[in-house]
Design a protein around this motif. Structure first.
Motif: not given
Length: 144
Positions: A54-60, A78-82, A87-91
């Motif tokens: 699971s992805y919440y966006g708060n993880e390190t 925003t997810v780009n598997l390549g 993920t971008s714009g997150d921590t």
């Protein structure tokens, strides 16, 4: 079971690990594991096997490890598997995922954006999601 920190890296059987909203360090082994850090500032290393994390966006950091792994979206991103960091714009630094499951996200009129490379394994979304491939966009419902 709920844990703050767990190292199950030696296990070869599938485990299900649920962390707390605090910072968790979760390491699993070579089974097909299901990991939900609980939304804290977690460090997750899924190890081998075909894991769901699971992805919440708060993880390190979230490392899917080896195998064919699924990133389960609990919040829009925003997810780009390549990309190296998928993920971008997150921590968090998110690596080693081949699939996305965004089916738990509310449609609420918000469009999620996912970019997949040509050799993806599958993705699952709902509502107004926008999937970008090399040749354009795929809009809407489920596709795997």
């Amino acid at each position: 079971m709920n844990f703050e920190n767990i190292n199950a890296g030696v296990l070869s059987t599938a485990v299900t690990v649920t962390g707390s909203s605090s910072a968790n360090t979760i390491t699993t082994g070579s089974g097909n594991d299901t990991i939900d850090g609980g939304g804290g500032t977690d460090v997750i290393a899924a190890g081998g096997g075909n894991d769901s994390v699971s992805y919440y966006g708060n993880e390190t950091s979230i490392d899917g490890g080896t195998g064919t792994n699924t990133l389960v979206m609990r919040t829009a991103a925003t997810v780009n598997l390549g990309n190296a960091d998928q993920t971008s714009g997150d921590t968090p630094n998110v690596t080693n995922f081949q699939n996305i499951d965004a089916s738990a996200l509310s449609t609420g009129g918000v469009a999620d954006r996912f970019v997949v490379r040509e050799h993806h394994h599958g993705w699952l979304g709902r509502g107004h999601d926008r999937w970008q491939r090399r040749r354009g966009y795929h809009r809407g419902g489920q596709r795997q």
